[in-house]
Design a protein around this motif. Structure first.
Motif, PDB file in Angstrom:
ATOM      1  N   LEU A 197      12.186-158.461  39.613  1.00 48.83           N
ATOM      2  CA  LEU A 197      12.305-158.719  41.051  1.00 48.83           C
ATOM      3  C   LEU A 197      12.632-157.470  41.858  1.00 48.83           C
ATOM      4  CD1 LEU A 197      14.292-162.070  40.831  1.00 48.83           C
ATOM      5  CD2 LEU A 197      11.898-161.803  41.511  1.00 48.83           C
ATOM      6  N   CYS A 198      13.230-156.467  41.229  1.00 48.41           N
ATOM      7  CA  CYS A 198      13.695-155.283  41.971  1.00 48.41           C
ATOM      8  C   CYS A 198      12.988-153.999  41.568  1.00 48.41           C
ATOM      9  CB  CYS A 198      15.200-155.087  41.768  1.00 48.41           C
ATOM     10  SG  CYS A 198      16.213-156.519  42.157  1.00 48.41           S
ATOM     11  N   GLY A 199      12.178-154.030  40.515  1.00 47.13           N
ATOM     12  CA  GLY A 199      11.604-152.803  40.007  1.00 47.13           C
ATOM     13  C   GLY A 199      12.574-152.105  39.068  1.00 47.13           C
ATOM     14  N   VAL A 200      12.190-150.916  38.636  1.00 45.36           N
ATOM     15  CA  VAL A 200      13.010-150.161  37.691  1.00 45.36           C
ATOM     16  C   VAL A 200      14.074-149.381  38.452  1.00 45.36           C
ATOM     17  CG1 VAL A 200      13.005-148.399  35.888  1.00 45.36           C
ATOM     18  CG2 VAL A 200      11.073-149.976  36.089  1.00 45.36           C
ATOM     19  N   ILE A 201      15.333-149.749  38.231  1.00 45.64           N
ATOM     20  CA  ILE A 201      16.455-149.062  38.876  1.00 45.64           C
ATOM     21  C   ILE A 201      17.254-148.373  37.770  1.00 45.64           C
ATOM     22  CG2 ILE A 201      18.518-149.312  40.297  1.00 45.64           C
ATOM     23  CD1 ILE A 201      17.251-151.834  41.476  1.00 45.64           C
ATOM     24  N   GLY A 202      17.082-147.082  37.672  1.00 50.65           N
ATOM     25  CA  GLY A 202      17.757-146.332  36.624  1.00 50.65           C
ATOM     26  C   GLY A 202      19.217-146.074  36.948  1.00 50.65           C
ATOM     27  N   PHE A 203      19.913-145.458  36.013  1.00 43.71           N
ATOM     28  CA  PHE A 203      21.257-144.945  36.195  1.00 43.71           C
ATOM     29  C   PHE A 203      22.352-145.988  36.032  1.00 43.71           C
ATOM     30  CE2 PHE A 203      24.876-144.023  38.946  1.00 43.71           C
ATOM     31  CZ  PHE A 203      25.292-142.805  38.447  1.00 43.71           C
ATOM     32  N   LEU A 204      22.193-147.163  36.611  1.00 39.42           N
ATOM     33  CA  LEU A 204      23.282-148.138  36.622  1.00 39.42           C
ATOM     34  C   LEU A 204      23.722-148.534  35.220  1.00 39.42           C
ATOM     35  CD1 LEU A 204      22.450-150.652  39.498  1.00 39.42           C
ATOM     36  CD2 LEU A 204      24.366-149.093  39.361  1.00 39.42           C
ATOM     37  N   GLY A 205      22.770-148.962  34.397  1.00 40.94           N
ATOM     38  CA  GLY A 205      23.127-149.448  33.076  1.00 40.94           C
ATOM     39  C   GLY A 205      23.696-148.384  32.170  1.00 40.94           C
ATOM     40  N   LEU A 206      23.344-147.135  32.392  1.00 39.36           N
ATOM     41  CA  LEU A 206      23.824-146.049  31.546  1.00 39.36           C
ATOM     42  C   LEU A 206      25.177-145.524  31.995  1.00 39.36           C
ATOM     43  CD1 LEU A 206      23.390-143.945  29.298  1.00 39.36           C
ATOM     44  CD2 LEU A 206      22.170-142.544  30.981  1.00 39.36           C
ATOM     45  N   VAL A 207      25.329-145.275  33.296  1.00 31.55           N
ATOM     46  CA  VAL A 207      26.475-144.498  33.770  1.00 31.55           C
ATOM     47  C   VAL A 207      27.656-145.355  34.213  1.00 31.55           C
ATOM     48  CG1 VAL A 207      27.203-142.781  35.465  1.00 31.55           C
ATOM     49  CG2 VAL A 207      24.972-142.597  34.396  1.00 31.55           C
ATOM     50  N   VAL A 208      27.390-146.517  34.811  1.00 29.88           N
ATOM     51  CA  VAL A 208      28.507-147.338  35.303  1.00 29.88           C
ATOM     52  C   VAL A 208      29.501-147.681  34.195  1.00 29.88           C
ATOM     53  CG1 VAL A 208      29.112-149.594  36.253  1.00 29.88           C
ATOM     54  CG2 VAL A 208      27.321-148.245  37.320  1.00 29.88           C
ATOM     55  N   PRO A 209      29.048-148.141  33.008  1.00 31.23           N
ATOM     56  CA  PRO A 209      30.032-148.390  31.942  1.00 31.23           C
ATOM     57  C   PRO A 209      30.816-147.141  31.542  1.00 31.23           C
ATOM     58  CG  PRO A 209      27.943-149.453  31.430  1.00 31.23           C
ATOM     59  CD  PRO A 209      27.694-148.572  32.599  1.00 31.23           C
ATOM     60  N   HIS A 210      30.168-145.968  31.586  1.00 31.35           N
ATOM     61  CA  HIS A 210      30.862-144.723  31.270  1.00 31.35           C
ATOM     62  C   HIS A 210      31.994-144.471  32.263  1.00 31.35           C
ATOM     63  CE1 HIS A 210      28.898-142.858  27.904  1.00 31.35           C
ATOM     64  NE2 HIS A 210      27.702-143.080  28.417  1.00 31.35           N
ATOM     65  N   VAL A 211      31.676-144.589  33.545  1.00 34.20           N
ATOM     66  CA  VAL A 211      32.688-144.353  34.584  1.00 34.20           C
ATOM     67  C   VAL A 211      33.847-145.332  34.432  1.00 34.20           C
ATOM     68  CG1 VAL A 211      33.103-144.359  37.071  1.00 34.20           C
ATOM     69  CG2 VAL A 211      30.986-143.389  36.171  1.00 34.20           C
ATOM     70  N   VAL A 212      33.513-146.586  34.142  1.00 30.53           N
ATOM     71  CA  VAL A 212      34.533-147.614  33.966  1.00 30.53           C
ATOM     72  C   VAL A 212      35.456-147.259  32.797  1.00 30.53           C
ATOM     73  CG1 VAL A 212      34.842-149.996  33.189  1.00 30.53           C
ATOM     74  CG2 VAL A 212      33.255-149.491  35.053  1.00 30.53           C
ATOM     75  N   ARG A 213      34.876-146.796  31.684  1.00 29.56           N
ATOM     76  CA  ARG A 213      35.697-146.415  30.530  1.00 29.56           C
ATOM     77  C   ARG A 213      36.561-145.193  30.827  1.00 29.56           C
ATOM     78  NH1 ARG A 213      30.764-147.297  27.814  1.00 29.56           N
ATOM     79  NH2 ARG A 213      30.715-149.272  26.685  1.00 29.56           N
ATOM     80  N   MET A 214      36.004-144.224  31.531  1.00 28.29           N
ATOM     81  CA  MET A 214      36.771-143.030  31.871  1.00 28.29           C
ATOM     82  C   MET A 214      37.999-143.373  32.708  1.00 28.29           C
ATOM     83  SD  MET A 214      33.813-140.311  32.906  1.00 28.29           S
ATOM     84  CE  MET A 214      32.449-139.938  31.809  1.00 28.29           C
ATOM     85  N   LEU A 215      37.839-144.350  33.579  1.00 32.34           N
ATOM     86  CA  LEU A 215      38.932-144.697  34.483  1.00 32.34           C
ATOM     87  C   LEU A 215      39.964-145.616  33.850  1.00 32.34           C
ATOM     88  CD1 LEU A 215      36.929-145.306  37.795  1.00 32.34           C
ATOM     89  CD2 LEU A 215      38.268-143.294  37.176  1.00 32.34           C
ATOM     90  N   GLY A 216      39.540-146.513  32.952  1.00 33.67           N
ATOM     91  CA  GLY A 216      40.484-147.521  32.471  1.00 33.67           C
ATOM     92  C   GLY A 216      40.515-147.782  30.982  1.00 33.67           C
ATOM     93  N   GLY A 217      39.747-147.036  30.177  1.00 32.92           N
ATOM     94  CA  GLY A 217      39.786-147.259  28.746  1.00 32.92           C
ATOM     95  C   GLY A 217      38.597-148.044  28.236  1.00 32.92           C
ATOM     96  N   ALA A 218      38.532-148.197  26.915  1.00 29.27           N
ATOM     97  CA  ALA A 218      37.345-148.735  26.262  1.00 29.27           C
ATOM     98  C   ALA A 218      37.468-150.191  25.830  1.00 29.27           C
ATOM     99  CB  ALA A 218      37.000-147.877  25.041  1.00 29.27           C
ATOM    100  N   ASP A 219      38.546-150.882  26.192  1.00 24.89           N
ATOM    101  CA  ASP A 219      38.701-152.288  25.831  1.00 24.89           C
ATOM    102  C   ASP A 219      37.662-153.119  26.578  1.00 24.89           C
ATOM    103  OD1 ASP A 219      39.440-154.861  25.260  1.00 24.89           O
ATOM    104  OD2 ASP A 219      41.527-154.651  25.905  1.00 24.89           O
TER     105      ASP A 219
END
Length: 342
Positions: free
Chosen positions: A261-283
């Motif tokens: 429905l939205c086309g190919v939107i890169g970056f989100l699936g790769l980087v957002v979890p990384h940023v989240v882990r950097m800020l609050g841990g890997a649990d």
């Protein structure tokens, strides 16, 4: 006192609400909060144009951004947990490449069909074929990686790379043979856009996204156990093969719907979890909901910028997500590289 993770979730939630309200209010025709609130609750009368802007254009687009952003980011977090690989994202199982291939096929091959059946055929074919391509690619990757009753994660990773390469080559061939108009359509679709948001798109996303998200949220303990290795997870009582199957299917369904429905939107699936882990841990009890909120927030803000920065033209949303998100990610990486949790 609230834990650091709870504070991050709270900030993301509040920021998400603020971003959604901002997205509804700004645009080529600004709508004041008091005006759209009055329209929603059936207050004083407003012009048909204002009502159309709010109910037909803005609200579906904001809701699509929230659902698609949550699906893409949560899918990325699930793939990174499943593969135990910080470079994994939904495209690793061929979702984006498969959707792109059949979307390109729909753009280049449905003109004769539309001439016979009607213009609606082309409109239906693109998202339908993109979703079929995303799901078929993921299932093919999963099938190749099966060894009896077990799934080889390394084989799945390599199969995803192979399927992505084949789909990319075939997409390039279709692009090479496309007309100028078709080439522009393929290029714009591959860069992502929420311009096709409507009530039908929202209904499709409401069917395809919430249940997979709930499953991924409830699988945080199993993902945490998998971080120790498959053998150790089995010792802890985790049905590893069942988790793999359900995680792959859940990610393929919700990300496939988002890409269709939205086309190919890169970056989100790769980087957002990384940023989240950097800020609050890997649990993963924290990573999954935080990724959903942060992904929805980022895509909502990116879409707002995409449709307002060069109005009345629209910038492809994939360009916005990469340009805005990558510098933030690199900054956090430099600041926290010593304590980076994978």
């Amino acid at each position: 006192m609230m834990s650091r993770q709870a504070r991050i979730l709270l900030v993301c939630g509040v920021a998400l609400v603020a971003a959604a309200l901002l997205a509804v209010s700004v645009g080529a025709m600004p709508v004041k909060p008091a005006a759209w609130w009055s329209m929603l609750v059936g207050g004083e009368a407003h012009s048909a144009r204002e009502q159309a802007v709010l109910t037909v254009v803005r609200l579906p687009r904001v809701l699509l951004a929230l659902l698609a952003g949550a699906a893409l980011a949560a899918g990325g977090a699930a793939m990174q947990a499943l593969f135990r690989n910080p470079l994994a994202d939904p495209s690793i199982i061929g979702v984006s490449s498969g959707a792109g291939l059949l979307a390109a096929l729909a753009i280049t091959a449905t003109a004769p069909l539309a001439a016979v059946i009607g213009a609606w055929a082309g409109l239906v074919a693109l998202p339908l074929m993109a979703f079929i391509g995303a799901l078929a690619s993921a299932l093919l990757v999963f099938g190749i990686a099966r060894e009896g009753r077990r799934t080889n994660v390394a084989a799945m990773l390599l199969a995803g790379i192979g399927i992505t390469a084949i789909a990319g080559a075939l997409t390039g061939l279709l692009t090479y043979t496309a007309s100028d108009t078709q080439l522009r359509s393929i290029t714009f679709w591959m860069l992502g856009s929420l311009g096709g948001a409507d009530r039908t798109a929202i209904l499709i996303m409401l069917v395809a996204v919430p249940l997979p998200l709930v499953f991924l949220l409830r699988t945080h303990r199993q993902f945490n156990a998998l971080a120790l290795g498959e053998q150790q997870a089995r010792y802890l009582g985790v049905d590893v093969e069942r988790v793999k199957r359900r995680a792959i299917v859940a990610t393929a369904v919700m990300v496939g719907a988002a890409v269709a429905l939205c086309g190919v939107i890169g970056f989100l699936g790769l980087v957002v979890p990384h940023v989240v882990r950097m800020l609050g841990g890997a649990d993963n009890r924290y990573v999954m909901p935080a990724s959903m909120l942060a992904g929805a927030l980022l895509l909502c803000l990116a879409d707002t910028l995409a449709r307002t920065m060069a109005a009345p033209a629209e910038i492809p949303i994939g360009v916005i997500t990469a340009l805005c998100g990558a510098p933030v990610f690199l900054y956090l990486l430099v600041r926290r590289r010593k304590s980076l949790a994978v």
